[in-house]
Design an enzyme around this catalytic site. Structure first.
Site, short mmCIF file in Angstrom:
data_model
loop_
_atom_site.label_atom_id
_atom_site.label_comp_id
_atom_site.label_asym_id
_atom_site.label_seq_id
_atom_site.Cartn_x
_atom_site.Cartn_y
_atom_site.Cartn_z
N THR A 20 22.15 -32.01 1.17
CA THR A 20 22.05 -30.74 1.30
C THR A 20 20.60 -30.22 1.42
OG1 THR A 20 24.37 -30.01 0.70
CG2 THR A 20 22.56 -28.22 1.10
N SER A 64 26.17 -36.73 0.72
CA SER A 64 26.57 -37.64 -0.21
C SER A 64 27.93 -38.09 -0.39
CB SER A 64 26.22 -36.91 -1.59
OG SER A 64 26.82 -35.82 -1.93
N THR A 96 25.02 -32.96 -3.70
CA THR A 96 25.53 -32.45 -4.72
C THR A 96 27.06 -33.04 -5.25
OG1 THR A 96 26.31 -30.45 -3.95
CG2 THR A 96 23.98 -30.40 -5.08
N THR A 167 29.85 -33.09 -14.60
CA THR A 167 30.61 -32.96 -13.49
C THR A 167 30.26 -31.90 -12.85
OG1 THR A 167 32.77 -33.49 -12.95
CG2 THR A 167 32.63 -32.09 -14.65
N GLN A 268 42.51 -36.16 -18.65
CA GLN A 268 42.21 -35.42 -17.51
C GLN A 268 41.88 -33.74 -18.25
OE1 GLN A 268 46.02 -34.61 -15.71
NE2 GLN A 268 46.29 -36.87 -15.45
N CYS A 269 41.51 -33.70 -19.37
CA CYS A 269 41.10 -32.58 -20.17
C CYS A 269 39.63 -32.32 -19.73
CB CYS A 269 41.49 -32.48 -21.43
SG CYS A 269 43.28 -32.29 -21.68
#
Length: 327
Positions: A20, A64, A96, A167, A268-269
């Site tokens: 971007t 990306s 991003t 993340t 997954q937490c």
């Protein structure tokens, strides 16, 4: 494995992959555009406080969303070429959407390189109203000019973030990235095989990612096993639990192990990580051959598996190193 002390950069290589930050409008919407070096030089023409920098435009420039492990290997080579060419710091301009994946992957691919590498980008293109592009780019250059330790970090909105824990959690705003509170792997490797040196050749490999959901079918797992993938990131519940009462599912995991498919469990937490022995439902996965990814994020587990499997190591060596803290 401790990074060298931070030292001010004398020559920075800027690697522009697209994203971007340099996009311009097209008939189909925002798209990667060439010519960003000139725009950057005009914007920074009065910034005499920054270390001298060079610019390399990667080809092809990509959104990306189109990032691949093949591109990572080319990016790794570009970083090494920059350092061999006299640069003592590298800034990667990246979209991003997969920036956290690429930064995590490069933190493994470049392990041992005595050079700081920062990843940054923007949520809005340079030049549009309220864009964060120049803020992030100049901030990253300033951070390298002031001095950073060797290794890979993300730089966004004035903050340095660790690639193995970071993340993207927002699709809007100036703070899309968060460093999660994840558990560290409990054992650190004392030495690494020569094959893992950043100068050794690599091959991209197929890694699958499978999130567990209530009632997940063993047939889905078997489809991955027979897909040709060499590794599987299994996104488990909580501290690393799964459908342990489903004997068909457990048998499929055992089959994956017998076929030398490396299966790594992550949580997954957002906080914590895998601790198999807390619940029987976790211990059963361990008994079926599943490895613990500790507190690795999806991005870090994916990048680490790519690195280990792509280095030509044996199945058992990959399994051993996957559960060790290497960076």
């Amino acid at each position: 494995m401790n990074p060298a002390s931070p030292r001010p950069a004398r020559s920075i290589m800027v690697l522009y992959t697209g994203g971007t930050i340099g996009m311009q409008a097209s008939a189909d919407g925002l798209a990667p555009a060439s010519g960003f070096e000139q725009r950057m030089r005009e914007e920074l023409s009065t910034r005499t406080d920054l270390a001298p920098w060079r610019f390399r435009e990667m080809a092809p420039l990509i959104d990306s969303a189109n990032m691949t492990p093949h591109y990572w290997l080319r990016l790794r080579d570009a970083v090494i070429d920059a350092v061999d060419g006299g640069c003592d710091a590298v800034l990667v301009l990246h979209g991003t959407d997969t920036l956290a994946y690429s930064a995590a992957a490069m933190s493994f691919q470049l392990l041992g390189l005595d050079t700081p590498v920062l990843f940054t980008g923007s949520m809005l293109p340079a030049g549009v109203q309220d864009s964060d592009a120049w803020e992030n780019l100049t901030g990253a250059l300033q951070a390298l000019t002031d001095g950073q330790p060797a290794g890979v970090q993300l730089f966004f909105h004035g903050e340095l973030l660790p690639p193995q824990r970071t993340t993207k959690v927002r699709s809007y705003g100036r703070n899309p990235f968060v460093a999660l509170k994840r558990n560290a792997l409990t054992t650190t490797a004392s030495t690494l095989p020569v094959a893992l040196s950043y100068r050794q050749p690599r091959q991209p490999v197929d890694i699958a990612v499978l999130p567990l959901v209530p009632g997940i079918s063993a047939d889905l797992l078997r489809a991955v096993i027979h897909s040709g993938a060499q590794g599987l990131v299994l996104e488990c519940y909580g501290s690393g639990t799964g459908p342990s009462d489903d004997q068909d599912f457990i048998h499929a995991l055992e089959q994956a192990h017998s076929r030398e498919l490396v299966v790594v469990a992550i949580s997954q937490c957002h906080e914590g990580g895998v601790e198999f022995d807390i619940y029987a439902a976790g211990s059963r996965l361990r008994q079926a051959g599943v490895l613990s990814g500790g507190g690795l994020t999806r991005e870090a587990a994916f990048g680490k598996l790519q690195w280990l499997l792509g280095s030509g190591l044996s199945f058992e060596e990959v399994r051993r190193l996957m559960e060790l803290d290497l960076v």
